[in-house]
Write an enzyme that holds these catalytic residues in place. Structure first.
Site, PDB file in Angstrom:
ATOM      1  N   GLU A 138      -1.990  -9.465  -0.509  1.00  9.06           N
ATOM      2  CA  GLU A 138      -3.239  -9.480  -0.099  1.00  9.06           C
ATOM      3  C   GLU A 138      -4.257  -9.409  -1.347  1.00  9.06           C
ATOM      4  OE1 GLU A 138      -4.201  -7.954   4.205  1.00  9.06           O
ATOM      5  OE2 GLU A 138      -2.972  -6.425   2.969  1.00  9.06           O
ATOM      6  N   ALA A 178       0.877  -1.116   0.183  1.00 11.20           N
ATOM      7  CA  ALA A 178       0.013   0.105  -0.207  1.00 11.20           C
ATOM      8  C   ALA A 178       0.860   1.156   0.143  1.00 11.20           C
ATOM      9  CB  ALA A 178      -0.791  -0.009   1.399  1.00 11.20           C
ATOM     10  N   GLU A 211       3.694  -6.036   7.475  1.00  9.09           N
ATOM     11  CA  GLU A 211       3.134  -5.017   8.281  1.00  9.09           C
ATOM     12  C   GLU A 211       3.465  -5.050   9.631  1.00  9.09           C
ATOM     13  OE1 GLU A 211       0.281  -5.959   5.165  1.00  9.09           O
ATOM     14  OE2 GLU A 211       1.607  -6.895   6.360  1.00  9.09           O
ATOM     15  N   GLY A 256      -0.293  -5.207   1.220  1.00  6.20           N
ATOM     16  CA  GLY A 256      -1.612  -5.001   0.408  1.00  6.20           C
ATOM     17  C   GLY A 256      -1.579  -5.801  -1.075  1.00  6.20           C
TER      18      GLY A 256
END
Length: 257
Positions: free
Chosen positions: A117, A68, A137, A114
């Protein structure tokens, strides 16, 4: 089908729609605008009768999606973190996960945070042999917030999932294959062709049966865990460890937890 996007490229070839995240200089990092465009492109592809399947990939040879865009949420508090996770899960990751047509992630490089994911929300994953994957993360004082704790566990089991999440380390494509995170590993030059071959095979099967099979498989997975992840993810925003983790990332240094 809409094509005037700024952060993604959409191409339809016969029955396959290929969506490429096009922020190569940013290693295809996911910012809000990119996620908004992904939402619309995926919805359009699913509504298009001629489209039988979707390939999701990144531009260039370095990254599928390297995570992200951390600068966008570096100052968020718990409430804003919860809104971020819930909104983006709902409009992108869950749309992919619940799609009635097969969506294949063609992982052409780094798939981190992300990005991994996003790949895990797809029905099938194919990785280039140089690809690296991970959920880093915890080094930011966070946990995965776009379904990562749930989908990784479902794909590889609790032990592998906890090791990947708790260490934040990257794994290579062959390791990902051995634990079931990806379905195939191929040379980069064969990546899109492999995805197309697989989608073309699926396209010869009954469309109604394909949709029914996806719904049936998804029904075996509990949704309670996603709510827990959203709550735990958002609770970490505003903590001193989150502030230190993000600041260290932006300053390109190791965090001091």
């Amino acid at each position: 089908m809409k094509t005037d996007y700024h952060n993604i490229i959409v191409n339809q070839d016969l029955s396959t729609c290929t969506i490429s995240i096009n922020r190569e200089k940013k290693l295809n990092a996911l910012n809000k605008d990119t996620l908004d465009e992904l939402h619309h492109a995926i919805i359009d592809a699913l509504r298009e009768d001629n489209v039988k399947g979707v390939i999701l990939t990144g531009t260039g040879e370095k990254a599928f999606v390297a995570g992200a865009d951390i600068a966008e949420f570096s100052t968020f508090d718990s409430k804003e973190g919860k809104e971020l996770a819930r909104e983006e899960q709902s409009k992108v990751f869950d749309v992919i996960h619940q799609a009635s047509k097969p969506i294949i992630a063609a992982i052409n490089g780094f798939a981190l945070g992300g990005g991994l994911e996003l790949a895990m929300a797809c029905h099938i994953r194919i990785a280039a042999d140089h690809a690296l994957m991970g959920l880093p993360e915890v080094s930011l004082g966070l946990i995965p917030g776009y379904g990562g704790t749930q989908r990784l566990t479902q794909l590889v089991g609790r032990g592998h999932a906890l090791e990947i999440i708790l260490t934040g380390d990257m794994i290579d494509a062959n390791k990902a294959l051995s634990i079931g995170l990806v379905n195939y590993v191929v040379p980069l030059s064969d990546l899109i062709n492999k995805a197309n071959t697989l989608l073309n095979k699926i396209a010869t099967r009954s469309p109604r049966a394909i949709s029914a099979a996806i719904r049936a498989v998804n029904a075996s997975l509990s949704n309670e865990g996603y709510e827990t992840e959203i709550n735990e993810f958002s609770n970490l925003f505003g903590t001193e460890e989150f502030k230190e983790g993000v600041l260290a990332f932006l300053e390109k240094r190791k965090p001091n937890f």
